[in-house]
Design an enzyme around this catalytic site. Sequence first.
Site, PDB file in Angstrom:
ATOM      1  N   SER A   1      25.812 -20.324   3.158  1.00 29.94           N
ATOM      2  CA  SER A   1      24.606 -20.714   3.337  1.00 29.94           C
ATOM      3  C   SER A   1      23.506 -20.581   2.364  1.00 29.94           C
ATOM      4  O   SER A   1      23.845 -21.391   1.216  1.00 29.94           O
ATOM      5  CB  SER A   1      24.321 -20.225   4.629  1.00 29.94           C
ATOM      6  OG  SER A   1      22.971 -21.071   5.130  1.00 29.94           O
TER       7      SER A   1
ATOM      8  N   ASP B   1      19.607 -26.817   2.127  1.00 28.34           N
ATOM      9  CA  ASP B   1      20.211 -25.433   1.824  1.00 28.34           C
ATOM     10  C   ASP B   1      21.598 -25.627   1.230  1.00 28.34           C
ATOM     11  O   ASP B   1      21.817 -26.818   1.304  1.00 28.34           O
ATOM     12  CB  ASP B   1      19.938 -24.251   2.768  1.00 28.34           C
ATOM     13  CG  ASP B   1      20.987 -24.397   3.969  1.00 28.34           C
ATOM     14  OD1 ASP B   1      21.407 -25.584   4.253  1.00 28.34           O
ATOM     15  OD2 ASP B   1      21.212 -23.395   4.434  1.00 28.34           O
TER      16      ASP B   1
ATOM     17  N   ASP C   1      24.605 -25.144   2.208  1.00 19.16           N
ATOM     18  CA  ASP C   1      25.583 -26.030   3.170  1.00 19.16           C
ATOM     19  C   ASP C   1      25.075 -26.799   4.112  1.00 19.16           C
ATOM     20  O   ASP C   1      25.914 -27.471   4.867  1.00 19.16           O
ATOM     21  CB  ASP C   1      26.216 -24.753   3.884  1.00 19.16           C
ATOM     22  CG  ASP C   1      25.514 -24.143   5.098  1.00 19.16           C
ATOM     23  OD1 ASP C   1      24.236 -24.117   5.024  1.00 19.16           O
ATOM     24  OD2 ASP C   1      26.164 -23.676   5.982  1.00 19.16           O
TER      25      ASP C   1
END
Length: 464
Positions: A122, A261, A263
Site C-alpha cells: 500500500s 497511493d 496500490d
Amino acid sequence: MSLQKKLQRNLQLKDQQKSYNRSMNLKFGTDGIRGPVETKVTPEACLRIGHAAGIVFKELGWDTVLIGKDTRVSGYMLEAALQAGFLSVGMNVRLLGPLPTPGVAYLTKSFRNQCGVVISASHNDYHDNGIKIFDNSGVKIDRKIEMMIENILSEDITSLPSVEIGKAKRFDESGPRYVEFCKSTVPDDISFSNLRIVLDCANGASYKVAPDVFRELGAETIVVSDQPDGFNINKNCGSTNPELVQKLVKQHRADFGVSLDGDGDRVTIVDRDLNILDGDDILYILGFANPNRLGPWSGIVGTQMSNVGLEDGLKKLGYSFKRADVGDKYVSNLLSKEGWLLGGEPSGHIICRDLVSTGDGTIAALKTISSLVMLDKNPRDILSNYNKIPQINESISVLNKDIVSDAEVKTAINDIKSDLTINRILVRASGTQNKIRIMIESENKKTAKKYTNDLIKLFESKTS
C-alpha cells in the site's frame, strides 16, 4: 532408540521448530500480511502463504486465484513464489500484472467462484511488501479464513502429482476491464470535458489505468508520478504527500488534484482553492450530495480516527454514524452488518458499496468530482457546514508494538483523558508497520500538540 535415530529425530525437531518460527512471523494484521521483504514477506513466506491459502481455498470450493501486484521491485520475485505455492496444491492461477488493489477485487467478483490476491504494501515504501486476499465476492477475507490459513503455515510444503498441479496463465485484459468499469460509475449526464485535473499515481499500481480513466472521461489530465522504477513507489508523492499535487494545481490552474497511493485504494483530493480534502471531507461531500437518506443510505461508517466534527456534521444532515476499528476491511464489515453503502477512513480509504466492495481511490475521486459537478458547488461551501475539531496525528517507530500496553503508558493516556479540554485520544499499535500511532483531538491545538509530544518522549524513553 539408537544414536543415529536420535540424531535424525533431533534434526527433524529442529527443522519443525524453524518452520514453526517462520510461520509465527506470518500473522494477518489490519490489512493482510505486511512487512520488510528481507525478514518477513520473503519468497519462502509467499510460498508458504500460497500453499496454505490454496489448501483453504480449495476446501471453500474456489479453484482459481487471481494475482495482482503493485510496482515494487520485489513484486515479480514474490509473485513467482506465491504462484508456486498455489499451483502445488492444484489451484489455477491468473496473473494480472500491475493493477490497483480495487481492480483485483472487482475482477475477483466479476469472474465468479474465484479468489484474489494482491502483492502490495500500500502506502509503505519499496522496502516492504505484503499480501492482501479477497474472497469470491471481492471482499477481504474474514478472520475465520485468516486463522484457517495461519493454522497451516507451519506444515511441510508438498506438491500434488504433476497431473494434478494447477496451471498459470497471464490475463492481459485486466487493465482495460478495470478502466471500463471505473468509467461506468460516472453518470452519463456528468461531463468531465471542461475539467483540468492533476493526477498523482504514486509511481504505483495505478500508473497505467488511472490516467486512461480520467482522459477517456474527457478531462484534461496532467499526470505525475507515473514512471515507476521499482524503488520510487510512494516516494515524496501519492496520497501521503498531497502537497505535490497542491503545488501543481496552483501552477496549472487546475480544477482538481487527485493523489492516489501505491496500490490505488486511497485518495486525497485538492480543490481549485488549494484545500486538501482528506477522507473525512470526502465522506461529508458524498453524504451532502446524496438526496436519498433512507434505508441503505441512512447511515455512514467511519473509524475510530474519524474526526468528531464529521460525526456531528453527518448527524445534522440526518445520517446515523457508526465507528469501525481502523482498517477498510472493518469499515466494509460494519457497512455489511448495518446494510449501509458509504463509509471510509480519514486516510482516504473510501468504500462506496453501491459500486465497489473495497476502498477504491479512483472511484472515490470520480464520485466526489461528479457530485461537485452535479451540485455546481465549491467544496469549501459544502465543508463550511461542518466544523472539524483540530486533530494531531503522529507516529513513532518501535521495535515492539506491545509497548502500547505498558502500565506507565496507560497511566499517561488516562491522565490526558482527564483533561476536559481534550475531546478524544487514541493511541494504538499500527496494524501494518512497527509504529505506535497517536491521535489527539482538542479545540486547544497547542494543548493537544503538547500532550502528543509528551507521549512521543515517553515512548522514546522506553525504546532507547
